[in-house]
Write a protein that holds these residues in place. Sequence first.
Motif, PDB file in Angstrom:
ATOM      1  N   LEU A 260     -37.008  -7.496 -62.138  1.00  0.00           N
ATOM      2  CA  LEU A 260     -36.563  -6.692 -63.272  1.00  0.00           C
ATOM      3  C   LEU A 260     -35.399  -5.760 -62.913  1.00  0.00           C
ATOM      4  N   PHE A 261     -35.374  -5.244 -61.674  1.00  0.00           N
ATOM      5  CA  PHE A 261     -34.460  -4.142 -61.383  1.00  0.00           C
ATOM      6  C   PHE A 261     -33.415  -4.422 -60.304  1.00  0.00           C
ATOM      7  N   ALA A 262     -33.468  -5.568 -59.664  1.00  0.00           N
ATOM      8  CA  ALA A 262     -32.432  -5.896 -58.682  1.00  0.00           C
ATOM      9  C   ALA A 262     -31.062  -5.887 -59.373  1.00  0.00           C
ATOM     10  N   GLY A 263     -30.128  -5.116 -58.834  1.00  0.00           N
ATOM     11  CA  GLY A 263     -28.803  -5.007 -59.427  1.00  0.00           C
ATOM     12  C   GLY A 263     -28.720  -4.062 -60.603  1.00  0.00           C
ATOM     13  N   LYS A 264     -29.847  -3.397 -60.944  1.00  0.00           N
ATOM     14  CA  LYS A 264     -29.861  -2.526 -62.125  1.00  0.00           C
ATOM     15  C   LYS A 264     -30.243  -1.078 -61.797  1.00  0.00           C
ATOM     16  N   THR A 265     -30.388  -0.777 -60.504  1.00  0.00           N
ATOM     17  CA  THR A 265     -30.674   0.593 -60.104  1.00  0.00           C
ATOM     18  C   THR A 265     -30.050   0.868 -58.739  1.00  0.00           C
ATOM     19  N   ARG A 266     -29.669   2.123 -58.530  1.00  0.00           N
ATOM     20  CA  ARG A 266     -29.104   2.526 -57.245  1.00  0.00           C
ATOM     21  C   ARG A 266     -30.192   2.910 -56.241  1.00  0.00           C
ATOM     22  N   GLN A 267     -31.398   3.119 -56.748  1.00  0.00           N
ATOM     23  CA  GLN A 267     -32.517   3.457 -55.868  1.00  0.00           C
ATOM     24  C   GLN A 267     -33.815   3.046 -56.555  1.00  0.00           C
ATOM     25  N   PHE A 268     -34.682   2.380 -55.793  1.00  0.00           N
ATOM     26  CA  PHE A 268     -36.000   2.029 -56.295  1.00  0.00           C
ATOM     27  C   PHE A 268     -37.030   2.725 -55.412  1.00  0.00           C
ATOM     28  N   MET A 269     -37.824   3.609 -56.000  1.00  0.00           N
ATOM     29  CA  MET A 269     -38.814   4.378 -55.247  1.00  0.00           C
ATOM     30  C   MET A 269     -40.209   3.826 -55.527  1.00  0.00           C
ATOM     31  N   TYR A 270     -40.908   3.519 -54.443  1.00  0.00           N
ATOM     32  CA  TYR A 270     -42.243   2.928 -54.570  1.00  0.00           C
ATOM     33  C   TYR A 270     -43.289   3.868 -53.984  1.00  0.00           C
ATOM     34  N   ILE A 271     -44.337   4.120 -54.760  1.00  0.00           N
ATOM     35  CA  ILE A 271     -45.438   4.968 -54.299  1.00  0.00           C
ATOM     36  C   ILE A 271     -46.448   4.106 -53.553  1.00  0.00           C
ATOM     37  N   SER A 272     -46.465   4.260 -52.237  1.00  0.00           N
ATOM     38  CA  SER A 272     -47.451   3.584 -51.405  1.00  0.00           C
ATOM     39  C   SER A 272     -48.624   4.531 -51.173  1.00  0.00           C
ATOM     40  N   SER A 273     -49.162   4.587 -49.967  1.00  0.00           N
ATOM     41  CA  SER A 273     -50.313   5.460 -49.695  1.00  0.00           C
ATOM     42  C   SER A 273     -50.408   5.740 -48.206  1.00  0.00           C
ATOM     43  N   ALA A 274     -50.745   6.984 -47.866  1.00  0.00           N
ATOM     44  CA  ALA A 274     -50.971   7.333 -46.463  1.00  0.00           C
ATOM     45  C   ALA A 274     -52.244   6.690 -45.929  1.00  0.00           C
TER      46      ALA A 274
ATOM     47  N   SER B 271     -55.522  -0.339 -49.511  1.00  0.00           N
ATOM     48  CA  SER B 271     -54.507   0.012 -48.517  1.00  0.00           C
ATOM     49  C   SER B 271     -53.775  -1.218 -48.011  1.00  0.00           C
ATOM     50  N   ARG B 272     -54.503  -2.312 -47.793  1.00  0.00           N
ATOM     51  CA  ARG B 272     -53.855  -3.541 -47.327  1.00  0.00           C
ATOM     52  C   ARG B 272     -52.864  -4.056 -48.371  1.00  0.00           C
ATOM     53  N   ASN B 273     -53.193  -3.919 -49.630  1.00  0.00           N
ATOM     54  CA  ASN B 273     -52.262  -4.325 -50.682  1.00  0.00           C
ATOM     55  C   ASN B 273     -51.015  -3.443 -50.690  1.00  0.00           C
ATOM     56  N   LYS B 274     -51.212  -2.150 -50.451  1.00  0.00           N
ATOM     57  CA  LYS B 274     -50.055  -1.252 -50.379  1.00  0.00           C
ATOM     58  C   LYS B 274     -49.141  -1.647 -49.217  1.00  0.00           C
ATOM     59  N   ILE B 275     -49.736  -1.995 -48.084  1.00  0.00           N
ATOM     60  CA  ILE B 275     -48.945  -2.437 -46.932  1.00  0.00           C
ATOM     61  C   ILE B 275     -48.138  -3.687 -47.289  1.00  0.00           C
ATOM     62  N   ALA B 276     -48.789  -4.628 -47.963  1.00  0.00           N
ATOM     63  CA  ALA B 276     -48.106  -5.868 -48.347  1.00  0.00           C
ATOM     64  C   ALA B 276     -46.960  -5.578 -49.320  1.00  0.00           C
ATOM     65  N   CYS B 277     -47.161  -4.626 -50.216  1.00  0.00           N
ATOM     66  CA  CYS B 277     -46.095  -4.246 -51.149  1.00  0.00           C
ATOM     67  C   CYS B 277     -44.908  -3.662 -50.384  1.00  0.00           C
ATOM     68  N   GLU B 278     -45.195  -2.775 -49.434  1.00  0.00           N
ATOM     69  CA  GLU B 278     -44.136  -2.196 -48.611  1.00  0.00           C
ATOM     70  C   GLU B 278     -43.356  -3.287 -47.878  1.00  0.00           C
ATOM     71  N   GLU B 279     -44.091  -4.224 -47.293  1.00  0.00           N
ATOM     72  CA  GLU B 279     -43.444  -5.274 -46.501  1.00  0.00           C
ATOM     73  C   GLU B 279     -42.511  -6.115 -47.363  1.00  0.00           C
ATOM     74  N   PHE B 280     -42.924  -6.445 -48.569  1.00  0.00           N
ATOM     75  CA  PHE B 280     -42.064  -7.225 -49.456  1.00  0.00           C
ATOM     76  C   PHE B 280     -40.796  -6.442 -49.804  1.00  0.00           C
ATOM     77  N   LEU B 281     -40.966  -5.182 -50.189  1.00  0.00           N
ATOM     78  CA  LEU B 281     -39.815  -4.390 -50.614  1.00  0.00           C
ATOM     79  C   LEU B 281     -38.830  -4.163 -49.471  1.00  0.00           C
ATOM     80  N   MET B 282     -39.344  -3.915 -48.273  1.00  0.00           N
ATOM     81  CA  MET B 282     -38.441  -3.731 -47.129  1.00  0.00           C
ATOM     82  C   MET B 282     -37.731  -5.037 -46.777  1.00  0.00           C
ATOM     83  N   LYS B 283     -38.405  -6.156 -46.979  1.00  0.00           N
ATOM     84  CA  LYS B 283     -37.764  -7.459 -46.764  1.00  0.00           C
ATOM     85  C   LYS B 283     -36.603  -7.637 -47.741  1.00  0.00           C
ATOM     86  N   MET B 284     -36.815  -7.223 -49.011  1.00  0.00           N
ATOM     87  CA  MET B 284     -35.754  -7.322 -50.006  1.00  0.00           C
ATOM     88  C   MET B 284     -34.595  -6.383 -49.666  1.00  0.00           C
TER      89      MET B 284
END
Length: 337
Positions: free
Chosen positions: A85-99, A125-138
């Motif tokens: 939805l947002f690739a190329g449409k925002t200068r920053q994408f902020m994702y709320i993960s979890s400590a 928590s494992r799902n949050k980690i997986a979300c982080e990993e995908f976004l950092m890969k992108m």
Amino acid sequence: MKILFIGGTGTISSAITRQLAAKGEDLYLLNRGNNNAELPANVKTICCDINDEAAAAKALEGMTFDVVCDFIGFVPAQVERDYRLFAGKTRQFMYISSASAYKKPVSECHITEGTTLANPYWEYSRNKIACEEFLMKMYRENGFPITIIRPSHTYSEKALPLGVHGSKGSYQVVKRIKEGKPIIIHGDGTSLWTITFNEDFAKAFIGLMGNPHAIGEAFQITNDESITWNQIHQIVADYFGVELKAYHVATDFLAAVGPQYDFTGGLWGDKAHTVIFDNTKVKRAVPGYAPAIRAEEGLYKTLDYIMAHPECQVEDPEFDAWTDRVIEVMEQAKKAF
């Protein structure tokens, strides 16, 4: 800045929404509209279910943003949708993960953003980690401008940050303390914990918005104060001027007898461990940021609000009976010896 929040009315995001509105920022909230009644007048809303990707794409057609923040992404499929939805449409994408994503059991109580992410106890928590990993890969492969935020136990004036409570929230524990009944605290209550009032969290979060030093980085935002679970509950008892009747129960026992409350995840995967968060990184990125609301001040503020608002006083008879049963069983075990 032109900003889009996916969500925007929850415990964490509501304080950010209020502070941005007070600053006069151009803020849009994309949500289903169920909790928008208390929004500031200058906040714009896009009524849509983000999980309906086609409908969301249509509602957002032609729009671009300086910052997009997703407060309600819990599984990889949701952040994969966000990327589409947002690739190329925002200068920053902020994702709320979890400590809670940080390594459990902890091998070092001092936590930085470089602490290993691994949590065998909690699927959340494992799902949050997986979300982080995908976004950092992108970010690495496609330049998607990601900033990851890891809150710990953040709370608002509407609910107390307690450890052992039922599915309807923490009020039943408050009620028991007020009435002089024993309440369960996991372990011996001496492990250190960090609770962060959402107004403090919002100040650091806003400082990272549109911040070039935040792109491609992860930040934890917490209070600097560490406090034991015994102290947290004692503050509640002091508020009502009553004796705290703490009943300490081993965490593994609570997990075994309370599967309906997911204490394996919520306690073993998070709150049972002493952790001390190092906020050096966010303070370096947001000069002048310092959490100002101590635990006692924040808890008293929350209790003032709850006791003045009956809608926050949600009773939980099932959890109440479960608490009594656990204490009864423990007392019977003592008598057996």
